[in-house]
Write an enzyme that holds these catalytic residues in place. Structure first.
Site, PDB file in Angstrom:
ATOM      1  N   LYS A   1     -41.013  63.617 -33.007  1.00 12.66           N
ATOM      2  CA  LYS A   1     -40.434  63.703 -31.670  1.00 12.66           C
ATOM      3  C   LYS A   1     -38.918  63.793 -31.821  1.00 12.66           C
ATOM      4  CE  LYS A   1     -40.317  62.340 -27.026  1.00 12.66           C
ATOM      5  NZ  LYS A   1     -38.890  62.435 -26.933  1.00 12.66           N
TER       6      LYS A   1
ATOM      7  N   LEU B   1     -43.661  64.099 -21.850  1.00 12.50           N
ATOM      8  CA  LEU B   1     -44.742  63.385 -22.531  1.00 12.50           C
ATOM      9  C   LEU B   1     -44.806  61.937 -22.063  1.00 12.50           C
ATOM     10  CD1 LEU B   1     -44.067  64.608 -26.169  1.00 12.50           C
ATOM     11  CD2 LEU B   1     -46.006  65.254 -24.740  1.00 12.50           C
TER      12      LEU B   1
ATOM     13  N   CYS C   1      -5.001  39.033 -53.012  1.00  9.94           N
ATOM     14  CA  CYS C   1      -5.931  38.802 -51.903  1.00  9.94           C
ATOM     15  C   CYS C   1      -7.380  38.646 -52.380  1.00  9.94           C
ATOM     16  CB  CYS C   1      -5.842  39.949 -50.906  1.00  9.94           C
ATOM     17  SG  CYS C   1      -6.905  39.698 -49.474  1.00  9.94           S
TER      18      CYS C   1
ATOM     19  N   CYS D   1      -2.609  38.809 -43.160  1.00 16.89           N
ATOM     20  CA  CYS D   1      -3.988  38.758 -43.625  1.00 16.89           C
ATOM     21  C   CYS D   1      -4.494  37.317 -43.491  1.00 16.89           C
ATOM     22  CB  CYS D   1      -4.058  39.211 -45.082  1.00 16.89           C
ATOM     23  SG  CYS D   1      -5.671  38.933 -45.827  1.00 16.89           S
TER      24      CYS D   1
ATOM     25  N   ALA E   1     -20.161  82.218 -49.114  1.00 18.52           N
ATOM     26  CA  ALA E   1     -19.047  83.172 -49.183  1.00 18.52           C
ATOM     27  C   ALA E   1     -19.560  84.616 -49.186  1.00 18.52           C
ATOM     28  CB  ALA E   1     -18.214  82.911 -50.427  1.00 18.52           C
TER      29      ALA E   1
END
Ligand code: 9MJ
Length: 691
Positions: free
Chosen positions: A132, A99, A450, A425, A50
């Protein structure tokens, strides 16, 4: 407190504030450049965001009033310029090489042997080792210390002029440090995006309904190859130097390691993860060490690079085709692979969230066999257009769940099938529901009905970052729930040796270990306990904030939404979710049972309330502001205690609108919400500052 976080305290320079505008502008430029360097190059922030934003806004305003004071190396000149019609070609004075690759110990031994043969020596070679990076190779040309041109590698001989884009990258100095820069220097390195910035960018893309990037490399490439550099300016790109091209009017250092030290002195970012080692064994030790740290690095790498350290020896070795003989990239095994999506199933999470999961033909990704990949949600399946039978690119990053990056459209079979979200479900039979404004479908059974939700909730509760109960893995929790031995987390603490030892694949000794782990877990921290409860939207960081802010569980349990909103990190959605959780008598009962079981933590007094001027005010930002970038405007609002929200509602206090503001502005007008432009926002912030 600040002195713990920042390497120096903000300098206000009262003299300079009253000085003439040229002096003030020069002072602000120097300060902002210094803070940029501390943040992006030294990785050691010197002031809070800030404060930086404030200084930045002041310089913007000053340069607006006195355009003649604006210099090409002013930090304000990193916001991008008008779009280019195309990128111009740039011929590289010294070719930019690629490379050669090595994949195993045999390749490394062969590389080291070739180097020794090339240098006619039997002695151990000194190598400079580094990471790399998986980004884009760039050549930065500085003349008399000033950045004059930046070009991509292209085909190695000719690249593209991307100077306006590169100027927006705060890690790259617009002017080199020191009084004696070389006449001309080509500094080479990689432009890339950090993992955290990549995640933020994709979240923004998602919010704006725009295409997400598959990985940080693509995001970096897409951001750098923008003809409109103002877009690049909004993408937090980074840079690490690792090479040199042309050098005129300066002394070439004797070694690669010395070159990197020189770059650091010039203010150019160089990755600290590097070393000078001896012989092939030194190379392999470096590789193995980096492989271990790789998941914790803030950026992605695809291997490490070995370079003969002495530059004179590099020269003697020369090149084969377009790769140097003195260097090689030792690559990690691929983290991406292609395979067939055999099916798309679903998985139910602890809050009932239904996640589509691709069932894959087994494939080895980065050394691990993968058979499942998350598809996150239904929209994601649609967006990525994944169908059963498709060939997909699967990615595994660190120890996170593998995901599907994209499919290969050319390999789609004629009989590929769409995924259909089931209506119920599959575990408890309750309807699956999807609220209009949410991306996620949920099993409506709740954890009482569940078993899948109960299992997932329990696994979260015992996980390492929550209650950290070792030995209670997936199979054990599954059995305990299926055999109705436990239902809730509190039941875990009522388990006895006999009940545990009766389970499949459970000897008395391991049962005792589980009991010991349960006992140990009772002494915990408030933050862990809050996180372990599995409240929707409360991750580890938020749990820590809540624990720090409220100090005591009972204070948190009784906190109103308004009080919750005072916590850093907590917005309206999170506040509502926490409130809902603790309003539910089942959850409060669970907490009581857990406390009664002996779970304990240290408590402290709630944090003293800090009154901030814009506390309780919600801002929505829309359109492009003339000077402030969106992140900068957000930071200013948040520093003054305000919240920044994504959409306009009756609760919005102000809408800050810039150019090309769209539907949010219209909605604000409709709701009669105060609309501010950038100037009015800055005035509002300033007026509060005085109070
Ligand atoms: C990358 N990509 O990180 C080189 N590289 O050196 C490193 N690439 C390179 N060095 C000479 N660390 C040609 C390319």
């Amino acid at each position: 407190m600040q002195s713990d976080l920042f390497s120096d305290s903000p300098k206000t320079n009262a003299d300079s504030a009253n000085a003439n505008p040229a002096v003030r502008a020069a002072w602000l430029r120097a300060e902002l450049t210094r803070h940029n360097h501390a943040y992006y190059v030294l990785d050691n922030p010197s002031i809070p965001d800030a404060e930086y934003d404030k200084l930045f806004s002041e310089l913007v305003a000053l340069e607006k009033r006195h355009p003649e004071l604006c210099t090409p190396d002013s930090p304000t000149q990193r916001v991008g310029a008008a779009p280019l019609p195309q990128f111009e070609p740039v011929h590289h004075s010294v070719p930019m090489l690629s490379l050669g690759n090595a994949f195993d110990e045999g390749d490394i031994a062969a590389f080291d042997r070739r180097v020794r043969e090339g240098l006619y020596t039997d002695s151990e070679i000194e190598y400079a080792t580094e990471l790399k990076f998986d980004g884009l190779a760039i050549n930065l040309r500085y003349e008399d210390g000033v950045l004059v041109q930046a070009a991509t590698r292209g085909d190695g001989a000719t690249g593209e002029n991307v100077t306006p884009n590169i100027r927006t990258i705060k890690a790259i100095p617009l002017r080199l440090h020191g009084d004696n820069p070389p006449k001309v220097i080509d500094i080479r390195g990689e432009v890339m995006m950090f993992k955290s910035d990549f995640a933020k960018l994709n979240a923004r893309q998602r919010e704006a309904g725009q295409k997400e990037f598959a990985n940080p490399r693509n995001a970096a490439a897409g951001s750098l190859r923008q003809l409109d550099s103002r877009i690049t300016a909004q993408r937090c790109l980074r840079f690490f130097a690792y090479g040199i091209g042309l050098l005129e009017g300066g002394d070439m250092p004797p070694s690669h390691a010395a070159l990197m030290e020189w770059y650091i002195a010039l203010g150019v970012p160089v990755c600290p993860e590097r070393a000078v080692v001896k012989g092939a064994q030194g190379l392999l030790d470096f590789f193995n060490g980096v492989a271990l740290r790789r998941p914790d690095l803030p950026y992605e790498i695809d291997g490490v690079v070995y370079k003969v350290n002495q530059l004179s020896e590099q020269q003697r070795l020369g090149f084969v085709s377009r790769a140097p003989r003195f260097a090689v990239a030792h690559k990690f095994p691929a983290q991406e692979a292609t395979t067939i999506v055999q099916d798309i199933g679903i998985q139910i999470g602890r809050t009932g969230a239904v996640t589509p999961v691709a069932r894959l033909a087994p494939v080895v990704v980065g050394g691990v066999t993968v058979t499942n990949a998350t598809l996150h949600n239904e929209d994601e399946v649609k967006r990525k257009d994944v169908r059963i039978g498709d060939t997909a690119i699967v990615r595994r990053a660190g120890d996170v769940i593998p995901e599907i990056v994209a499919i290969v459209p050319e390999r789609r079979p004629a009989d590929a099938r769409y995924f259909v979200m089931p209506a119920n479900c599959p575990v408890c039979g309750s309807p699956i529901v999807k609220p209009e404004d949410e991306a996620v479908a949920r099993c409506s059974g709740g954890w009482v009905k569940c078993p899948a939700q109960r299992k997932a909730g329990l696994l979260h509760f015992v996980s390492r970052r929550a209650m950290d109960i070792e030995g209670l893995g997936e199979q054990l929790v599954e059995q305990l729930v299926d055999k109705h031995v436990i239902n809730t987390a509190a039941d875990l603490y009522r388990l006895g040796l006999t009940a545990l030892a009766e389970l499949d694949r459970m000897a008395e000794k391991s049962a005792q270990n589980v009991l010991n782990a349960l006992e140990q877990s009772k002494s915990t921290t408030l933050a862990r306990f809050i996180y372990a409860l599995g409240i929707r939207h409360v991750g580890e960081a938020t749990a820590k904030e809540l624990a720090g802010h409220f100090g005591k569980l009972d204070v948190l349990i009784d906190a109103s939404e308004e009080q919750l909103l005072e916590v850093a990190d907590v917005g309206p959605v999170v506040a509502r979710s926490i409130r809902q959780f603790f309003s539910d008598s089942i959850n409060r009962e669970l907490v009581e049972q857990l406390r009664a079981a002996g779970i304990r933590w240290a408590e402290h007094e709630p944090a003293a309330k800090e009154e901030k001027p814009l506390q309780g005010k919600t801002f929505v930002l829309t359109g492009t502001l003339p000077n402030l970038m969106r992140d900068e405007a957000s930071a200013l609002v948040e520093a003054a205690g305000g919240k920044v929200a994504g959409s306009v509602s009756k609760k919005t206090s102000y809408v800050v609108a810039g150019e090309e503001a769209g539907s949010k502005l219209a909605k604000a007008q409709e709701l009669g919400i105060t609309i501010l432009d950038e100037d009015a926002l800055l005035k509002l912030l300033k007026s509060h500052e005085k109070n």
